[in-house]
Structure formats: structure tokens, C-alpha cells
Design an enzyme around this catalytic site. Structure first.
Site, PDB file in Angstrom:
ATOM      1  N   GLU A 160      -9.423  -2.228  -3.069  1.00  0.00           N
ATOM      2  CA  GLU A 160      -8.708  -2.517  -1.906  1.00  0.00           C
ATOM      3  C   GLU A 160      -8.695  -1.855  -0.570  1.00  0.00           C
ATOM      4  OE1 GLU A 160      -4.746  -2.098  -3.462  1.00  0.00           O
ATOM      5  OE2 GLU A 160      -4.715  -3.376  -4.801  1.00  0.00           O
ATOM      6  N   GLU A 270      -6.067  -5.290 -11.766  1.00  0.00           N
ATOM      7  CA  GLU A 270      -4.929  -5.314 -12.234  1.00  0.00           C
ATOM      8  C   GLU A 270      -4.320  -6.398 -12.100  1.00  0.00           C
ATOM      9  OE1 GLU A 270      -4.885  -1.006  -9.859  1.00  0.00           O
ATOM     10  OE2 GLU A 270      -3.214  -2.143  -9.386  1.00  0.00           O
TER      11      GLU A 270
END
Length: 484
Positions: A160, A270
């Protein structure tokens, strides 16, 4: 004589070791390097203890405690998982026991090379200031610690990093530089190719251009080391059960369209929104359905151990005992419905793809940089790539003699599971769902606790026993010759 033979044979059964078969990238799919079967990621994020579980100065990280890993591997095996993603690992800690336990039960690992500590990750707001030889020594140390384990599926070079306008402009070229450096280090110091990729935030305006930037080929070279080998997406857009949320309402139809032309494996690194509790995991059913498997390669549910955020599948007490949350039961129920034969079927077209050439025209107007000038290796970095890092801890598989879980484990109704143990699999098998639910009251071997795994294999399930028997008879003959 027979007493001596029995003792020798008992020791033999413990000592026979097996390893999973490494996974490789072939086009837009993960593939078993021996069987050529497609590998779908059926996994979970694993970071026991959260940030407190990473204390390298005291020898603690998520894979440092073999007893903890034994408990968790037994529960993951019964759940039907084949992969974990592990964050925040120290290259100076020995991980042999934990990794060997996960290997024994047919579970692979995605390893994040970064951590939140200083000098152990890129500064997303100013990547140039942190991209130096000290940082490279850290991430190369992680490679050294995990490269020799056959169940290391891949290294995650960033998580991220690209999540706003500033990082979209500054970070892409540095992520390619880190990918290049990791892959060149692996090429020089590992006896096999290990995939390197990126895990993206689900910022939809940035997502497609981020993927395009990281997976294109510089100068049309398919061997370009700065090109990622896989693209992970941390996705939390499916919240609740239909009719509140559906395939289209969660935007899964858009994700399938956006990544239809990917030339590397794409998966959920995820997933598992918890705005509606308990989670029923309808997103799991969608992820492994024909509507998505033509493009996506599975996903990692977030997360195994409960912290303070209600994302966990299992509650862990201070004394090491564990209890399932309802989320565990619901996820197991969804995984038990999967058609493993279908999921393992490879797509010949998907395994023979040519990446786009890196050029400004492949980037839209999202704000992602369209400059493909990759930063050079920082001062001192090339020496590390060429000659390796020093003071390293090279991991290797070890024999696992303790199979029974010593801690108490309870199902979601508070009933204890008796006889809980890992079930070692033959060396050509990865773990898959058993088709049974895991509940308490019954001893090990009872149908109500599940078999732990219905393995995926090219050899028969008796391969381990056959080899053990062959070695046992050989040793028995030797014992007779020596008159034991």
C-alpha cells in the site's frame, strides 16, 4: 531383538522429511513447478500479536515460536488453507521450526520484506531518502532467511505504498527499483527463482494504472527484473451478505474487467470487510467462482489472529489457548464448497502472455507517474547484490517430531477439541479444504473433527507411508543382519 527394532522403526517414522513443491509464475497464473497444475491462493493473513508480535531485539516475530505455529498450523490445516501471508519478520531470527511445520501441512508463505521500524521500509512520502544500502541490506537479509524454504511462494516488495496523489507521483519508480534489486539478488544467491510482487491499497482511481506501471516491460524485455511477478490487492469492498452486498455492488465485476488483460497473477492479498458481523464470507464464494477465477488467483482472508479490530478468525488467550470465532466456522463452510479440481485447471492462454511495453500511453490520468526512468542502485547496494549480505541466518527445513498441539483449543461454542494435531502431508501435496467442519468433543480421528486435509497431489496419498515402509524394511533387514 523386537524391542530394539520397534524403537528404531519408531525413530525412523519421525525422521522421514518431505517438502512441498515450489510454486512458480507462468503468465497470469501461479503454477506448481512439478505438476504444472494451477495454484489458487486459499489463505489467510498471519501476524500473531500484531505490532507487539514484532520485537526483533528480543528475538520475537510471527514465525519465532514453534509451539505457537504448531497450534495455528493445525487449525489452518483443518480450515483448508494452503497459504499464509506473514508481515514484519526479522532476518536475524531463526524461523526453521515454524516454517517446517507449515511446510509439513502443505502451507506456502508470502513474505513481506518490509517492517514499520526505521530503515526497514521505504518512506512513501519521500522514497529517495530511504532507498539506500542500509535498507537493501535489510530486505536482502529477509531473502537470505527465507529463500531456501521450498514453501516460500513469493516476496512482497511493498504494501500500500501508493495510496494518494503524492505517493502516486513519487513511489512507482522506486517500487520498480526495489523489485529489480530483490530479483537480481535472488538470481545471484538463490538456487531457484522466487516471485517478487506488490500488494496494493484498494484505491480504485489508482489501481489500474498502478498495476500497468508495475507489470509492464522496459524495452519490451520479458526478463526485465524491475517488472513485478504478481499483483496483490487488499480488497474490502464486499461488506455483508446479499441483498445488502452482491458481486456487482462490491465492484467485483469492475475488478474482473479491469484486470482481464493482466500478464501476471492477480489475487486478493487481503480481503474480508467486517462492517457486518459475523462475516459470512460470501466474498470467498465469489472469489473462487468461475466469474472470477479466469482472472484472479485466489486470496488471503484478513486475518487469522484476533487483535482489537474484530478481523480475527481465532481468539488467543495469554496462556496460549485458542477459541474459534464464528468467522472461522463461516469461512470453513465456504471453503468446503470449493471445487478444487476446477481451481487447479490451468488456462493455456493465461500461461503464455506477453506484457505491454512500458510507455507513457499505457498510464491514464489517475496521477500515477508515467516516467519509467528507474532509480539506479544506491551507493553500496550493488556490492550487496553481487557478493551477498553478511551475518545472515539461512533458513532450512528441520524434522518435526512433535505433532500434537499442547495448548487447549475450543470451538466457537466453547467445547474443547481433543487430540488436536497436525497431519503431515506427502511431499507432492498442498493443503486443501477437507469438506468437514471442525468442532469439539471428539478425539483425533473422529469424523466430527475432520481429517485436516484432503490433499492435492499427483501421487497417491500413501506416498509418505510407502517410502517410510520401504525404509523401515531396509532398516529391519539391517537389524537382523546385526542381530539386534
Amino acid at each position: 531383538m523386537m524391542i530394539h527394532i520397534t524403537l528404531v522403526l519408531s525413530a525412523l517414522w519421525i525422521s522421514v522429511a518431505f517438502a512441498v513443491q515450489p510454486i512458480k509464475v507462468q503468465g497470469s497464473e501461479f503454477v506448481n513447478s512439478v505438476t504444472s497444475q494451477r495454484f489458487q491462493v486459499i489463505g489467510v493473513a498471519y501476524q500473531p500479536g500484531g505490532s507487539a508480535g514484532y520485537m526483533p531485539q528480543t528475538g520475537v516475530d510471527p514465525l519465532s515460536n514453534g509451539t505457537t505455529c504448531l497450534r495455528d498450523a493445525a487449525l489452518m490445516q483443518k480450515l483448508g488453507l494452503n497459504t499464509i501471508r506473514v508481515y514484519n519478520l526479522s532476518p536475524s531470527i531463526n524461523h526453521d521450526m515454524c516454517v517446517s511445520i507449515f511446510n509439513d501441512v502443505g502451507i506456502y508463505m508470502f513474505i513481506d520484506v518490509n517492517s514499520p521500524l526505521p530503515n526497514e521500509s521505504l518512506n512513501a512520502g519521500d522514497p529517495g531518502s530511504s532507498y539506500d544500502a542500509t535498507y537493501l541490506e535489510r530486505i536482502f537479509g529477509v531473502v537470505e532467511a527465507f529463500k531456501d524454504y521450498p514453501n516460500t511462494l513469493g516476496f512482497v516488495a511493498g504494501n500500500e505504498d501508493i495510496n494518494d496523489a503524492t505517493s502516486a507521483s513519487l513511489d512507482p519508480s522506486y517500487l520498480r527499483a526495489v523489485t529489480r534489486d530483490l530479483k537480481n539478488y535472488i538470481s545471484n544467491h538463490s538456487n531457484r527463482t522466487i516471485p517478487v510482487g506488490y500488494s496494493a491499497a484498494d484505491v480504485r482511481p489508482l489501481l489500474v494504472d498502478t498495476s500497468s506501471y508495475l507489470q509492464c516491460a522496459l524495452n519490451s524485455s520479458t526478463t526485465d527484473p524491475s517488472r513485478i511477478d504478481f499483483f496483490g490487492l487488499n480488497s474490502y469492498s464486499w461488506c455483508g451478505a446479499p441483498p445488502a452486498t452482491s458481486f456487482d455492488q462490491a465492484g467485483y465485476n469492475i475488478l474482473v474487467a479491469d484486470f482481464a488483460n493482466t500478464t501476471v497473477p492477480v489475487f486478493f492479498s487481503e480481503y474480508g470487510c467486517n462492517k457486518v458481523e459475523p462475516r459470512v464470507w460470501d466474498d470467498t464464494a465469489a472469489l473462487f467462482s468461475p466469474a472470477m477465477t479466469g482472472v484472479f488467483s485466489g486470496g488471503l482472508a484478513y486475518e487469522f489472529t484476533e487483535g482489537s479490530n474484530n478481523f480475527g478468525l481465532v481468539n488467543i488467550s495469554a496462556n496460549g489457548s485458542a477459541q474459534f470465532r464464528i468467522d472461522y466456522d463461516n469461512l470453513q463452510a465456504q471453503l468446503n464448497k470449493l471445487n478444487i479440481s476446477f481451481l487447479e485447471s490451468s488456462n493455456a492462454t493465461a500461461t503464455a502472455l506477453t506484457p505491454a511495453t512500458c510507455q507513457s500511453s499505457i498510464i491514464g490520468n489517475s496521477g500515477i507517474s508515467n516516467n519509467f526512468t528507474i532509480p539506479p542502485v544506491p551507493l553500496g547496494g550493488q556490492d550487496l547484490i553481487d557478493n551477498g549480505v553478511t551475518n545472515i541466518t539461512n533458513g532450512q527445513l528441520v524434522q518435526i517430531s512433535q505433532l500434537n498441539v499442547p495448548m487447549a483449543v475450543f470451538d466457537s461454542n466453547g467445547v474443547q477439541l481433543l487430540g488436536l494435531a497436525i497431519n503431515p502431508l506427502p511431499n507432492d501435496q498442498s493443503n486443501t479444504p477437507s469438506g468437514q467442519n471442525t468442532t469439539g468433543t471428539a478425539p483425533s480421528g473422529s469424523s466430527t473433527t475432520g481429517s485436516g486435509a484432503t490433499p492435492s497431489a499427483t501421487k497417491s496419498a500413501g506416498a509418505r507411508m510407502a517410502m517410510g515402509a520401504w525404509l523401515a524394511w531396509g532398516l529391519l533387514g539391517s537389524a537382523m543382519v546385526w542381530g539386534l
